[in-house]
Design a protein around this motif. Structure first.
Motif, mmCIF file in Angstrom:
data_model
loop_
_atom_site.group_PDB
_atom_site.id
_atom_site.type_symbol
_atom_site.label_atom_id
_atom_site.label_comp_id
_atom_site.label_asym_id
_atom_site.label_seq_id
_atom_site.Cartn_x
_atom_site.Cartn_y
_atom_site.Cartn_z
ATOM 1 N N ARG A 1 0.807 -1.217 0.000
ATOM 2 C CA ARG A 1 0.000 0.000 0.000
ATOM 3 C C ARG A 1 0.842 1.269 0.000
ATOM 4 N N GLU A 2 2.067 1.174 0.547
ATOM 5 C CA GLU A 2 2.879 2.388 0.615
ATOM 6 C C GLU A 2 3.219 2.931 -0.765
ATOM 7 N N LEU A 3 3.138 2.077 -1.797
ATOM 8 C CA LEU A 3 3.415 2.532 -3.156
ATOM 9 C C LEU A 3 2.225 3.273 -3.765
ATOM 10 N N ASP A 4 1.049 3.158 -3.132
ATOM 11 C CA ASP A 4 -0.159 3.844 -3.602
ATOM 12 C C ASP A 4 -0.352 3.662 -5.112
ATOM 13 N N ALA A 5 -0.312 2.403 -5.558
ATOM 14 C CA ALA A 5 -0.433 2.097 -6.984
ATOM 15 C C ALA A 5 -1.885 2.205 -7.434
ATOM 16 N N HIS A 6 -2.119 2.973 -8.499
ATOM 17 C CA HIS A 6 -3.451 3.124 -9.088
ATOM 18 C C HIS A 6 -3.479 2.403 -10.436
ATOM 19 N N LEU A 7 -4.628 1.849 -10.763
ATOM 20 C CA LEU A 7 -4.798 1.106 -12.017
ATOM 21 C C LEU A 7 -5.862 1.780 -12.871
#
Length: 410
Positions: free
Chosen positions: A228-234
Protein backbone atom coordinates in the motif's frame (compact mmCIF):
# COMPACT_ATOMS: atom_id res chain seq x y z
CA UNK A 1 -11.35 -4.38 -47.67
CA UNK A 2 -13.79 -6.25 -45.47
CA UNK A 3 -14.05 -7.68 -41.98
CA UNK A 4 -16.49 -8.15 -39.16
CA UNK A 5 -15.30 -5.14 -37.17
CA UNK A 6 -14.53 -1.60 -38.28
CA UNK A 7 -14.78 1.90 -36.83
CA UNK A 8 -16.47 3.02 -34.65
CA UNK A 9 -15.58 -0.33 -33.02
CA UNK A 10 -12.48 -0.10 -30.81
CA UNK A 11 -10.25 -3.18 -30.99
CA UNK A 12 -7.01 -4.26 -32.61
CA UNK A 13 -8.48 -5.57 -35.87
CA UNK A 14 -10.66 -2.48 -36.37
CA UNK A 15 -7.77 -0.12 -35.56
CA UNK A 16 -5.47 -1.90 -37.99
CA UNK A 17 -8.12 -1.84 -40.74
CA UNK A 18 -8.65 1.91 -40.31
CA UNK A 19 -4.92 2.71 -40.25
CA UNK A 20 -4.14 0.56 -43.27
CA UNK A 21 -7.12 1.79 -45.29
CA UNK A 22 -6.33 5.45 -44.52
CA UNK A 23 -2.64 4.89 -45.30
CA UNK A 24 -3.42 3.26 -48.64
CA UNK A 25 -5.88 6.07 -49.48
CA UNK A 26 -3.23 8.69 -48.64
CA UNK A 27 -1.12 7.26 -51.47
CA UNK A 28 -3.81 7.97 -54.06
CA UNK A 29 -5.70 4.67 -54.10
CA UNK A 30 -9.50 4.41 -54.10
CA UNK A 31 -10.37 2.42 -50.98
CA UNK A 32 -13.76 0.81 -50.33
CA UNK A 33 -14.68 -0.87 -47.04
CA UNK A 34 -17.32 -3.55 -46.54
CA UNK A 35 -18.46 -3.21 -42.92
CA UNK A 36 -21.36 -3.68 -40.53
CA UNK A 37 -23.91 -0.93 -39.98
CA UNK A 38 -24.44 0.84 -36.68
CA UNK A 39 -28.06 1.69 -35.96
CA UNK A 40 -30.07 2.56 -39.06
CA UNK A 41 -27.06 3.60 -41.14
CA UNK A 42 -27.03 1.35 -44.22
CA UNK A 43 -25.73 1.86 -47.74
CA UNK A 44 -22.57 3.42 -49.20
CA UNK A 45 -21.17 6.50 -47.47
CA UNK A 46 -18.12 8.69 -47.84
CA UNK A 47 -16.56 8.66 -44.37
CA UNK A 48 -13.47 10.42 -43.06
CA UNK A 49 -11.04 8.24 -41.12
CA UNK A 50 -7.64 9.54 -39.94
CA UNK A 51 -7.95 12.48 -42.33
CA UNK A 52 -8.70 10.35 -45.41
CA UNK A 53 -11.99 9.88 -47.26
CA UNK A 54 -13.03 6.25 -47.66
CA UNK A 55 -16.14 4.74 -49.23
CA UNK A 56 -17.72 2.54 -46.56
CA UNK A 57 -20.47 0.14 -47.59
CA UNK A 58 -22.50 -0.41 -44.39
CA UNK A 59 -24.47 -3.67 -44.33
CA UNK A 60 -27.58 -4.26 -42.23
CA UNK A 61 -26.56 -5.78 -38.89
CA UNK A 62 -27.76 -6.69 -35.41
CA UNK A 63 -26.01 -6.69 -32.03
CA UNK A 64 -24.72 -10.14 -31.13
CA UNK A 65 -26.68 -10.96 -27.96
CA UNK A 66 -23.78 -12.71 -26.19
CA UNK A 67 -21.36 -9.80 -26.67
CA UNK A 68 -21.47 -6.26 -25.32
CA UNK A 69 -20.70 -4.42 -28.57
CA UNK A 70 -20.15 -6.81 -31.50
CA UNK A 71 -22.55 -6.38 -34.40
CA UNK A 72 -23.08 -9.18 -36.92
CA UNK A 73 -24.46 -9.04 -40.45
CA UNK A 74 -27.14 -11.49 -41.51
CA UNK A 75 -25.25 -14.58 -42.78
CA UNK A 76 -27.85 -15.61 -45.38
CA UNK A 77 -27.42 -12.22 -47.13
CA UNK A 78 -23.66 -11.82 -47.04
CA UNK A 79 -22.83 -13.46 -50.38
CA UNK A 80 -25.54 -11.50 -52.18
CA UNK A 81 -24.48 -8.20 -50.57
CA UNK A 82 -20.77 -8.80 -51.15
CA UNK A 83 -21.37 -9.73 -54.80
CA UNK A 84 -23.43 -6.58 -55.32
CA UNK A 85 -20.71 -4.29 -53.96
CA UNK A 86 -17.93 -6.12 -55.83
CA UNK A 87 -19.79 -5.83 -59.14
CA UNK A 88 -20.34 -2.11 -58.53
CA UNK A 89 -16.79 -1.30 -57.47
CA UNK A 90 -14.91 -3.83 -59.66
CA UNK A 91 -11.84 -3.80 -57.38
CA UNK A 92 -8.33 -4.76 -58.40
CA UNK A 93 -7.79 -6.57 -55.10
CA UNK A 94 -9.83 -7.65 -52.07
CA UNK A 95 -8.36 -7.71 -48.56
CA UNK A 96 -10.11 -9.93 -46.00
CA UNK A 97 -9.62 -8.84 -42.38
CA UNK A 98 -11.68 -11.66 -40.82
CA UNK A 99 -13.17 -14.86 -42.14
CA UNK A 100 -16.37 -15.09 -40.10
CA UNK A 101 -19.08 -13.34 -42.14
CA UNK A 102 -18.20 -10.19 -44.10
CA UNK A 103 -14.74 -11.51 -44.98
CA UNK A 104 -16.29 -14.82 -46.04
CA UNK A 105 -18.59 -13.11 -48.51
CA UNK A 106 -15.90 -10.76 -49.79
CA UNK A 107 -13.35 -13.55 -50.31
CA UNK A 108 -15.68 -16.12 -51.86
CA UNK A 109 -17.27 -13.70 -54.32
CA UNK A 110 -13.94 -12.08 -55.25
CA UNK A 111 -12.37 -15.50 -55.81
CA UNK A 112 -15.25 -16.48 -58.12
CA UNK A 113 -14.56 -13.40 -60.24
CA UNK A 114 -10.81 -13.94 -60.47
CA UNK A 115 -10.01 -10.95 -58.24
CA UNK A 116 -6.79 -11.20 -56.25
CA UNK A 117 -7.43 -11.84 -52.55
CA UNK A 118 -5.09 -10.92 -49.69
CA UNK A 119 -6.05 -12.19 -46.22
CA UNK A 120 -4.90 -11.06 -42.77
CA UNK A 121 -5.53 -13.27 -39.76
CA UNK A 122 -6.54 -11.62 -36.49
CA UNK A 123 -8.41 -14.75 -35.37
CA UNK A 124 -7.86 -16.50 -32.08
CA UNK A 125 -10.66 -18.84 -30.91
CA UNK A 126 -9.92 -17.84 -27.30
CA UNK A 127 -11.06 -14.30 -28.14
CA UNK A 128 -14.46 -15.39 -29.40
CA UNK A 129 -15.54 -18.73 -28.00
CA UNK A 130 -16.70 -17.41 -24.63
CA UNK A 131 -19.20 -15.25 -26.54
CA UNK A 132 -20.90 -18.32 -28.06
CA UNK A 133 -23.73 -20.38 -26.56
CA UNK A 134 -21.68 -23.60 -26.60
CA UNK A 135 -20.88 -25.31 -23.25
CA UNK A 136 -17.21 -25.41 -22.20
CA UNK A 137 -17.06 -29.17 -22.69
CA UNK A 138 -17.51 -28.61 -26.44
CA UNK A 139 -14.94 -25.81 -26.80
CA UNK A 140 -12.04 -28.03 -27.99
CA UNK A 141 -14.25 -29.45 -30.76
CA UNK A 142 -15.63 -26.02 -31.70
CA UNK A 143 -12.09 -24.61 -31.84
CA UNK A 144 -10.96 -27.44 -34.14
CA UNK A 145 -13.96 -26.91 -36.43
CA UNK A 146 -13.33 -23.13 -36.48
CA UNK A 147 -9.75 -23.63 -37.62
CA UNK A 148 -10.87 -26.10 -40.33
CA UNK A 149 -13.41 -23.56 -41.53
CA UNK A 150 -10.98 -20.64 -41.74
CA UNK A 151 -8.39 -22.86 -43.46
CA UNK A 152 -10.83 -23.55 -46.30
CA UNK A 153 -11.31 -19.82 -46.78
CA UNK A 154 -7.64 -18.88 -46.46
CA UNK A 155 -6.81 -21.30 -49.28
CA UNK A 156 -8.57 -18.88 -51.64
CA UNK A 157 -6.11 -16.09 -50.78
CA UNK A 158 -3.08 -15.36 -52.96
CA UNK A 159 -1.25 -14.04 -49.89
CA UNK A 160 -1.85 -14.62 -46.19
CA UNK A 161 -0.48 -12.36 -43.45
CA UNK A 162 -0.53 -12.05 -39.67
CA UNK A 163 1.23 -9.50 -37.43
CA UNK A 164 4.21 -11.42 -35.95
CA UNK A 165 6.51 -14.36 -36.60
CA UNK A 166 5.14 -16.25 -33.62
CA UNK A 167 1.58 -15.67 -34.85
CA UNK A 168 2.63 -16.81 -38.34
CA UNK A 169 4.13 -20.02 -36.97
CA UNK A 170 0.99 -20.62 -34.91
CA UNK A 171 -1.24 -20.03 -37.94
CA UNK A 172 0.80 -22.40 -40.08
CA UNK A 173 0.63 -25.10 -37.40
CA UNK A 174 -3.17 -24.78 -37.04
CA UNK A 175 -4.02 -24.58 -40.74
CA UNK A 176 -1.23 -26.51 -42.49
CA UNK A 177 -0.75 -23.53 -44.80
CA UNK A 178 2.76 -22.33 -45.60
CA UNK A 179 4.53 -19.04 -46.36
CA UNK A 180 2.42 -16.90 -44.04
CA UNK A 181 3.85 -13.37 -44.05
CA UNK A 182 4.64 -11.76 -40.70
CA UNK A 183 3.80 -8.07 -41.17
CA UNK A 184 3.43 -5.80 -38.17
CA UNK A 185 0.16 -3.89 -37.78
CA UNK A 186 2.40 -0.84 -37.45
CA UNK A 187 2.12 2.38 -35.49
CA UNK A 188 3.06 6.02 -36.02
CA UNK A 189 5.27 6.81 -33.04
CA UNK A 190 5.05 10.57 -33.58
CA UNK A 191 1.38 10.42 -32.55
CA UNK A 192 2.43 9.68 -28.94
CA UNK A 193 4.27 11.71 -26.31
CA UNK A 194 6.83 10.03 -24.02
CA UNK A 195 7.43 11.81 -20.71
CA UNK A 196 10.95 11.41 -19.31
CA UNK A 197 10.37 13.54 -16.22
CA UNK A 198 10.33 11.67 -12.91
CA UNK A 199 6.81 10.38 -12.27
CA UNK A 200 4.89 11.96 -9.39
CA UNK A 201 2.65 8.93 -8.80
CA UNK A 202 2.50 5.21 -9.49
CA UNK A 203 -0.04 4.52 -12.24
CA UNK A 204 -0.48 1.18 -13.98
CA UNK A 205 -2.45 1.32 -17.23
CA UNK A 206 -4.20 -1.25 -19.41
CA UNK A 207 -5.87 -0.36 -22.71
CA UNK A 208 -8.23 -2.68 -24.52
CA UNK A 209 -11.52 -4.50 -24.29
CA UNK A 210 -12.69 -5.05 -20.72
CA UNK A 211 -13.53 -8.67 -21.38
CA UNK A 212 -12.67 -12.18 -20.24
CA UNK A 213 -9.83 -13.18 -22.57
CA UNK A 214 -7.72 -10.21 -21.39
CA UNK A 215 -7.29 -11.86 -17.92
CA UNK A 216 -8.05 -8.58 -16.16
CA UNK A 217 -9.14 -10.17 -12.85
CA UNK A 218 -5.49 -11.29 -12.53
CA UNK A 219 -4.36 -7.70 -12.97
CA UNK A 220 -6.79 -6.33 -10.38
CA UNK A 221 -5.69 -8.97 -7.88
CA UNK A 222 -2.03 -8.23 -8.61
CA UNK A 223 -2.58 -4.53 -7.85
CA UNK A 224 -4.14 -5.51 -4.51
CA UNK A 225 -0.94 -7.42 -3.68
CA UNK A 226 1.34 -4.43 -4.28
CA UNK A 227 2.33 -2.84 -0.94
CA UNK A 228 0.00 0.00 0.00
CA UNK A 229 2.88 2.39 0.62
CA UNK A 230 3.42 2.53 -3.16
CA UNK A 231 -0.16 3.84 -3.60
CA UNK A 232 -0.43 2.10 -6.98
CA UNK A 233 -3.45 3.12 -9.09
CA UNK A 234 -4.80 1.11 -12.02
CA UNK A 235 -6.45 2.67 -15.08
CA UNK A 236 -8.47 0.15 -17.14
CA UNK A 237 -9.17 2.06 -20.38
CA UNK A 238 -11.90 0.64 -22.58
CA UNK A 239 -15.34 -0.88 -22.44
CA UNK A 240 -16.55 -4.42 -22.04
CA UNK A 241 -18.85 -6.95 -20.47
CA UNK A 242 -16.87 -7.67 -17.27
CA UNK A 243 -16.49 -4.11 -16.01
CA UNK A 244 -19.10 -4.58 -13.27
CA UNK A 245 -17.44 -7.82 -12.14
CA UNK A 246 -14.08 -6.04 -11.94
CA UNK A 247 -15.61 -3.18 -9.94
CA UNK A 248 -17.03 -5.72 -7.50
CA UNK A 249 -13.66 -7.51 -7.30
CA UNK A 250 -11.86 -4.24 -6.53
CA UNK A 251 -14.43 -3.52 -3.83
CA UNK A 252 -13.91 -6.96 -2.23
CA UNK A 253 -10.13 -6.49 -2.29
CA UNK A 254 -10.36 -3.05 -0.70
CA UNK A 255 -8.84 -1.16 -3.63
CA UNK A 256 -11.96 0.33 -5.26
CA UNK A 257 -10.50 3.82 -4.71
CA UNK A 258 -7.40 2.85 -6.70
CA UNK A 259 -8.99 1.09 -9.71
CA UNK A 260 -10.35 3.50 -12.31
CA UNK A 261 -12.49 2.90 -15.40
CA UNK A 262 -12.17 5.84 -17.83
CA UNK A 263 -14.25 3.91 -20.41
CA UNK A 264 -13.85 4.60 -24.11
CA UNK A 265 -11.82 7.80 -24.47
CA UNK A 266 -10.80 10.08 -27.32
CA UNK A 267 -7.40 9.66 -28.95
CA UNK A 268 -6.24 12.85 -27.22
CA UNK A 269 -7.33 11.64 -23.80
CA UNK A 270 -5.78 8.21 -24.37
CA UNK A 271 -2.42 9.78 -25.17
CA UNK A 272 -2.62 11.88 -22.02
CA UNK A 273 -3.44 8.81 -19.88
CA UNK A 274 -0.53 6.89 -21.39
CA UNK A 275 1.93 9.76 -20.99
CA UNK A 276 1.18 10.17 -17.27
CA UNK A 277 1.29 6.41 -16.54
CA UNK A 278 4.26 4.63 -14.99
CA UNK A 279 3.93 1.17 -16.52
CA UNK A 280 1.76 -0.57 -19.12
CA UNK A 281 0.31 -3.96 -18.15
CA UNK A 282 -0.95 -6.63 -20.56
CA UNK A 283 -1.98 -9.89 -18.84
CA UNK A 284 -3.76 -11.32 -21.92
CA UNK A 285 -2.67 -14.75 -23.18
CA UNK A 286 -4.16 -14.49 -26.69
CA UNK A 287 -2.53 -11.48 -28.38
CA UNK A 288 -1.45 -11.86 -32.01
CA UNK A 289 0.41 -8.56 -31.67
CA UNK A 290 -1.34 -6.05 -29.35
CA UNK A 291 -1.59 -2.58 -30.82
CA UNK A 292 -2.44 -1.34 -27.32
CA UNK A 293 0.93 -2.54 -26.01
CA UNK A 294 2.62 -0.79 -28.93
CA UNK A 295 0.79 2.43 -27.98
CA UNK A 296 2.14 2.08 -24.44
CA UNK A 297 5.66 1.59 -25.76
CA UNK A 298 5.32 4.58 -28.12
CA UNK A 299 4.43 6.61 -25.01
CA UNK A 300 7.77 5.62 -23.46
CA UNK A 301 6.36 3.13 -20.95
CA UNK A 302 8.01 -0.01 -19.61
CA UNK A 303 5.70 -2.99 -20.13
CA UNK A 304 4.82 -5.92 -17.87
CA UNK A 305 3.22 -8.62 -20.03
CA UNK A 306 2.31 -12.29 -20.05
CA UNK A 307 4.92 -14.52 -21.66
CA UNK A 308 2.35 -15.75 -24.19
CA UNK A 309 1.70 -15.66 -27.94
CA UNK A 310 3.13 -12.51 -29.56
CA UNK A 311 3.85 -10.38 -26.49
CA UNK A 312 7.48 -11.56 -26.18
CA UNK A 313 8.01 -9.99 -29.63
CA UNK A 314 7.40 -6.60 -28.02
CA UNK A 315 8.66 -7.07 -24.47
CA UNK A 316 12.29 -8.01 -23.92
CA UNK A 317 12.57 -9.20 -20.34
CA UNK A 318 14.76 -6.89 -18.28
CA UNK A 319 15.28 -4.43 -21.14
CA UNK A 320 11.99 -2.58 -21.75
CA UNK A 321 9.97 -4.32 -19.07
CA UNK A 322 9.29 -7.79 -17.72
CA UNK A 323 7.49 -10.94 -18.78
CA UNK A 324 5.66 -13.13 -16.28
CA UNK A 325 4.29 -16.70 -16.51
CA UNK A 326 0.70 -16.48 -17.80
CA UNK A 327 -1.97 -16.47 -15.04
CA UNK A 328 0.69 -16.22 -12.30
CA UNK A 329 -0.75 -13.38 -10.22
CA UNK A 330 2.10 -13.35 -7.69
CA UNK A 331 4.67 -13.00 -10.48
CA UNK A 332 2.62 -10.25 -12.15
CA UNK A 333 2.44 -8.31 -8.87
CA UNK A 334 6.18 -8.77 -8.28
CA UNK A 335 7.11 -7.50 -11.78
CA UNK A 336 4.84 -4.47 -11.44
CA UNK A 337 6.30 -3.65 -8.02
CA UNK A 338 9.80 -4.00 -9.44
CA UNK A 339 9.07 -1.29 -12.04
CA UNK A 340 7.36 0.99 -9.50
CA UNK A 341 10.37 0.81 -7.14
CA UNK A 342 12.95 1.29 -9.88
CA UNK A 343 15.44 4.21 -9.54
CA UNK A 344 14.69 6.86 -12.12
CA UNK A 345 17.92 6.37 -14.09
CA UNK A 346 17.14 2.66 -14.57
CA UNK A 347 13.50 3.46 -15.31
CA UNK A 348 14.48 5.93 -18.04
CA UNK A 349 16.68 3.28 -19.68
CA UNK A 350 13.59 1.05 -19.89
CA UNK A 351 11.55 3.92 -21.32
CA UNK A 352 14.06 4.49 -24.10
CA UNK A 353 14.31 0.75 -24.72
CA UNK A 354 10.55 0.63 -25.41
CA UNK A 355 10.95 3.36 -28.03
CA UNK A 356 13.98 1.63 -29.55
CA UNK A 357 12.27 -1.77 -29.80
CA UNK A 358 9.24 -0.19 -31.46
CA UNK A 359 11.14 1.60 -34.24
CA UNK A 360 10.90 -1.29 -36.78
CA UNK A 361 7.08 -1.28 -36.45
CA UNK A 362 6.66 1.91 -38.47
CA UNK A 363 3.21 2.09 -40.13
CA UNK A 364 4.64 3.41 -43.41
CA UNK A 365 6.67 0.22 -43.84
CA UNK A 366 3.51 -1.80 -43.28
CA UNK A 367 1.57 0.22 -45.87
CA UNK A 368 4.34 -0.19 -48.46
CA UNK A 369 4.43 -3.97 -48.02
CA UNK A 370 0.66 -4.28 -48.39
CA UNK A 371 0.77 -2.11 -51.53
CA UNK A 372 3.22 -4.60 -53.01
CA UNK A 373 1.12 -7.58 -51.93
CA UNK A 374 -1.93 -5.99 -53.55
CA UNK A 375 -0.01 -5.71 -56.83
CA UNK A 376 1.14 -9.33 -56.62
CA UNK A 377 4.82 -8.40 -56.18
CA UNK A 378 7.29 -10.46 -54.16
CA UNK A 379 7.83 -9.12 -50.66
CA UNK A 380 10.35 -9.71 -47.93
CA UNK A 381 8.91 -9.71 -44.44
CA UNK A 382 10.24 -6.76 -42.42
CA UNK A 383 12.81 -7.47 -39.72
CA UNK A 384 11.29 -6.36 -36.43
CA UNK A 385 13.80 -8.00 -34.10
CA UNK A 386 16.14 -5.40 -32.61
CA UNK A 387 19.56 -6.59 -31.34
CA UNK A 388 19.84 -6.60 -27.53
CA UNK A 389 21.36 -3.48 -26.03
CA UNK A 390 24.77 -4.34 -24.53
CA UNK A 391 25.04 -4.02 -20.75
CA UNK A 392 27.84 -1.46 -21.18
CA UNK A 393 25.59 0.81 -23.27
CA UNK A 394 22.73 0.45 -20.77
CA UNK A 395 25.08 1.60 -18.01
CA UNK A 396 26.15 4.57 -20.15
CA UNK A 397 22.49 5.54 -20.53
CA UNK A 398 22.02 5.33 -16.75
CA UNK A 399 25.09 7.53 -16.23
CA UNK A 400 23.81 10.13 -18.68
CA UNK A 401 20.38 10.18 -16.99
CA UNK A 402 22.02 10.66 -13.55
CA UNK A 403 24.20 13.49 -14.84
CA UNK A 404 21.24 15.23 -16.54
CA UNK A 405 19.21 15.11 -13.33
CA UNK A 406 22.16 16.40 -11.30
CA UNK A 407 22.64 19.33 -13.71
CA UNK A 408 18.92 20.20 -13.49
CA UNK A 409 18.95 20.17 -9.65
CA UNK A 410 22.13 22.31 -9.55
Amino acid sequence: MGGDTFAPDVNGAASFSVRLAAGIASRGHDVHILAQSHGEKQGAYREEHLGQMLTVHRLNSFRWPLHDWLRAVYPWRIHHNAAKVIDQVRPDVAHMQSHMLIGRGLTTESHKRGIRVVATNHFMPENLIEHTPFPKSTWPLITWLAWKDCTRLYRKAAALTTPTKRAAAYLESRTGLQHVHAISCGIRMSDYTPDFEEKTGNRIVFVGRITGEKMLPDLVEAVARIPRELDAHLDLVGEGDIRKALEQQAQRLGIADRVHFPGRVSDEDLRAILSRATVFAMPSTAELQSIATMEGMASGLPVVAADAMALPHLVRDGENGYLFPPRDVAALAERLERVLRMPHDEYEVMQRASLRLLEPHDIDTTITIFERLYRGEEVTDPVTEVPPLPAKVREQFRSLARRARSAISD
